[in-house]
Design a protein around this motif. Sequence first.
Motif, mmCIF file in Angstrom:
data_model
loop_
_atom_site.group_PDB
_atom_site.id
_atom_site.type_symbol
_atom_site.label_atom_id
_atom_site.label_comp_id
_atom_site.label_asym_id
_atom_site.label_seq_id
_atom_site.Cartn_x
_atom_site.Cartn_y
_atom_site.Cartn_z
ATOM 1 N N GLY A 103 37.765 -3.292 44.962
ATOM 2 C CA GLY A 103 36.881 -2.224 44.282
ATOM 3 C C GLY A 103 37.780 -1.757 42.923
ATOM 4 O O GLY A 103 36.745 -1.235 42.218
ATOM 5 N N ILE A 104 38.771 -1.714 42.761
ATOM 6 C CA ILE A 104 39.712 -1.257 41.705
ATOM 7 C C ILE A 104 39.339 -2.360 40.436
ATOM 8 O O ILE A 104 38.916 -2.026 39.472
ATOM 9 N N LEU A 105 39.070 -3.691 41.134
ATOM 10 C CA LEU A 105 38.655 -4.468 40.015
ATOM 11 C C LEU A 105 37.508 -4.471 39.407
ATOM 12 O O LEU A 105 36.921 -4.659 38.256
ATOM 13 N N MET A 168 35.917 -6.080 53.776
ATOM 14 C CA MET A 168 36.655 -5.994 52.335
ATOM 15 C C MET A 168 35.518 -5.617 51.388
ATOM 16 O O MET A 168 35.663 -4.977 50.638
ATOM 17 N N ALA A 169 34.119 -6.277 51.580
ATOM 18 C CA ALA A 169 32.876 -5.862 50.519
ATOM 19 C C ALA A 169 32.406 -4.554 50.539
ATOM 20 O O ALA A 169 32.359 -3.961 49.674
ATOM 21 N N TYR A 170 32.674 -4.039 51.909
ATOM 22 C CA TYR A 170 32.042 -2.771 51.976
ATOM 23 C C TYR A 170 32.943 -1.780 51.174
ATOM 24 O O TYR A 170 32.685 -0.789 50.812
ATOM 25 N N MET A 171 34.470 -1.893 51.850
ATOM 26 C CA MET A 171 35.290 -1.138 51.106
ATOM 27 C C MET A 171 35.337 -1.229 49.494
ATOM 28 O O MET A 171 35.604 -0.287 48.861
ATOM 29 N N GLY A 177 32.664 3.380 44.364
ATOM 30 C CA GLY A 177 31.817 4.801 44.179
ATOM 31 C C GLY A 177 32.718 5.908 44.106
ATOM 32 O O GLY A 177 32.405 6.862 43.344
ATOM 33 N N ALA A 178 33.620 5.678 44.664
ATOM 34 C CA ALA A 178 34.642 6.943 45.033
ATOM 35 C C ALA A 178 35.424 7.254 43.352
ATOM 36 O O ALA A 178 35.515 8.305 42.875
ATOM 37 N N ILE A 179 35.848 5.973 42.895
ATOM 38 C CA ILE A 179 36.657 5.997 41.712
ATOM 39 C C ILE A 179 35.448 6.664 40.685
ATOM 40 O O ILE A 179 35.813 7.674 39.794
ATOM 41 N N LEU A 180 34.174 6.114 40.433
ATOM 42 C CA LEU A 180 33.542 6.715 39.725
ATOM 43 C C LEU A 180 33.016 8.148 39.768
ATOM 44 O O LEU A 180 32.480 8.607 38.927
ATOM 45 N N SER A 181 33.258 8.532 40.846
ATOM 46 C CA SER A 181 32.975 10.012 41.335
ATOM 47 C C SER A 181 33.998 11.147 40.741
ATOM 48 O O SER A 181 33.659 12.099 40.598
ATOM 49 N N ILE A 182 35.097 10.432 40.373
ATOM 50 C CA ILE A 182 35.998 11.382 39.987
ATOM 51 C C ILE A 182 35.752 11.641 38.325
ATOM 52 O O ILE A 182 35.327 10.957 37.725
ATOM 53 N N PRO A 183 35.656 13.137 38.255
ATOM 54 C CA PRO A 183 35.308 13.407 36.794
ATOM 55 C C PRO A 183 36.030 12.854 35.840
ATOM 56 O O PRO A 183 37.193 12.641 35.812
ATOM 57 N N THR A 184 35.152 12.403 34.642
ATOM 58 C CA THR A 184 35.769 11.856 33.669
ATOM 59 C C THR A 184 37.156 12.713 32.892
ATOM 60 O O THR A 184 37.842 12.207 32.580
ATOM 61 N N PRO A 207 44.790 8.804 44.549
ATOM 62 C CA PRO A 207 44.791 9.911 45.739
ATOM 63 C C PRO A 207 43.853 10.727 45.775
ATOM 64 O O PRO A 207 43.465 11.238 46.981
ATOM 65 N N GLN A 208 43.027 10.872 44.921
ATOM 66 C CA GLN A 208 41.874 11.894 45.066
ATOM 67 C C GLN A 208 40.644 11.048 45.639
ATOM 68 O O GLN A 208 39.744 11.713 46.156
ATOM 69 N N THR A 209 40.664 9.713 45.798
ATOM 70 C CA THR A 209 39.665 9.054 46.512
ATOM 71 C C THR A 209 39.565 8.855 47.845
ATOM 72 O O THR A 209 38.637 8.673 48.373
#
Lengths: 289, 248
Positions: A103-105, A168-171, A177-184, A207-209
């Motif tokens: 997901g990070i990649l 793995m794929a779902y995670m 999604g979670a990383i992109l939902s953190i405000p820029t 930590p916020q995700t």
Amino acid sequence: MAWTHSQTPPVKGHLPVLLPLRSMPQGLPLQDRLFNVWTASILVLALAAALITPAFAQDATPGRSAFAILLEWTPTLAKGFGFNVLISILSMAIGTVLGVGLGILQVSPLRPVRQVAWVITQFFRNSPWLVLLFYCILLIPFQIEVFGTKIPFPGWVKAVIGLSLPVMAYMSEYMRGAILSIPTGQWESAESLGFSRGQTLREIILPQTIKRVLPSWMNLYAVLTMATPLVSIVGVNDVMALTRAALSAEGRVDLLIPMYLYILCWFFLYCYPISALTRWLERKYSVKL
Amino acid sequence: MSWTEDQPIVSLKDVHKSFGEVKVLRGVSMDIQKGEVICIIGPSGSGKSTLIRCINALNDIQSGSITVEGIEVSDPKLDKLALRKKVGMVFQQYNLFPHRTVLQNVMMAPIKVLGQNKAEVEQRARDLIRKVRLEGKEDAYPGELSGGQQQRVAIARSLAMSPDVMLFDEVTAALDPETVKEVLNTIKDLAADGMTCILVTHEMGFAREIADCVYFTDRGVIVESGPPATFFDQATDPRTREFLSQVL
């Protein structure tokens, strides 16, 4: 509300149309959510069905009661169910670690990295779990030699790997999604404080995700657990395989329905609290971010 | 290139910046001396925020040059960390880290980025929190604070890196009227201590009171600039006068 449509509003401009359609349900404490009238009735129905069904069939087949037979097989089935739980926990652990990385990649600043991670994610997310299981059973050798030591790969280990791939794929998707939902703004303020990209991810974004991913992650675990009987098809002695063995050992047609119902109840009892907890967490976190 | 204190601490020369087809900055130049307080005002979309974001390389520029203490910001080989040690920035939306307490928010960057001693940083962080008048809130989470309080934490967090220049990007625009003042007072204290401050603001009264120089931007260029007394009362450009007549 203290006033109804017929009365004059206490405040000018306080119109019924502005009120919420219905009030939000009050948040129940977790234990009330788990053990309420619905859960109880479902359990009672399931147990009743398990007891009544064999009772009807009993006239035709003399001998021990279905209930006694279920009881007799319970230790064996419990061992099988324990195996299902073990497989689910291991697959979840492997799948989670790989999925978080993937997901990070998927949000890497490097386009090729992002694309490869996306392709892997999409491939495993859109593959039937059973087919993935077959592939792992067939492709992974039964042992691997590393520096002269032979590491065996029994069927159940291959099954764990097979089930961890869709996890793995779902995670990976949840993390993206979670990383992109953190405000820029979080990225920007970290950047202006001199944090590198890696530090920002580690210290501030990831930590916020956790809060955002947790409900989906638990739901995924429940789904995975319910999918573990698939391993019986590829020759792992899980609760399903043992149930079939028990049924053929008893050789009684009237046992089929109660026996499988019994197993269903086990899965329900294991998975329902997880999904109830998930819903509770979702509600808890949905208000504040 | 070495920088001495008699040279401008921040210098912009003919800076151009566009987002795709949209030209946001069309040749902006300004020199800011150490210890000066600069207010940038102008209608929305005039490039004010982009301008100060370019100063700490949050946005890159297409042409021209920006230097901060002699560091060329548009250099492709720019050492961003060296720049960000010198430039602190406070945002409109505070952008505090919600999973960390006030004290941790302030301490994080010096410890993780600069690798400073934890005990020393904590001492400095507590002093800074006192300075922005939030003693007693050290262990609160950002979500438990008012907007004005959060913004003051953001200022303290930025100051913990001991910058030489502070950028303020419409820091009071998201605040309730009654909390605007507490944030402005904090900035006033900073300016009185000799901090070089560059503010994008809509608080005209504050700009008049605190600024050494006011810049008016419109459509990507600096239309007019000058000390507040002359700027607010004797603006010459019609665009400036029209803007001032609307906001004053």
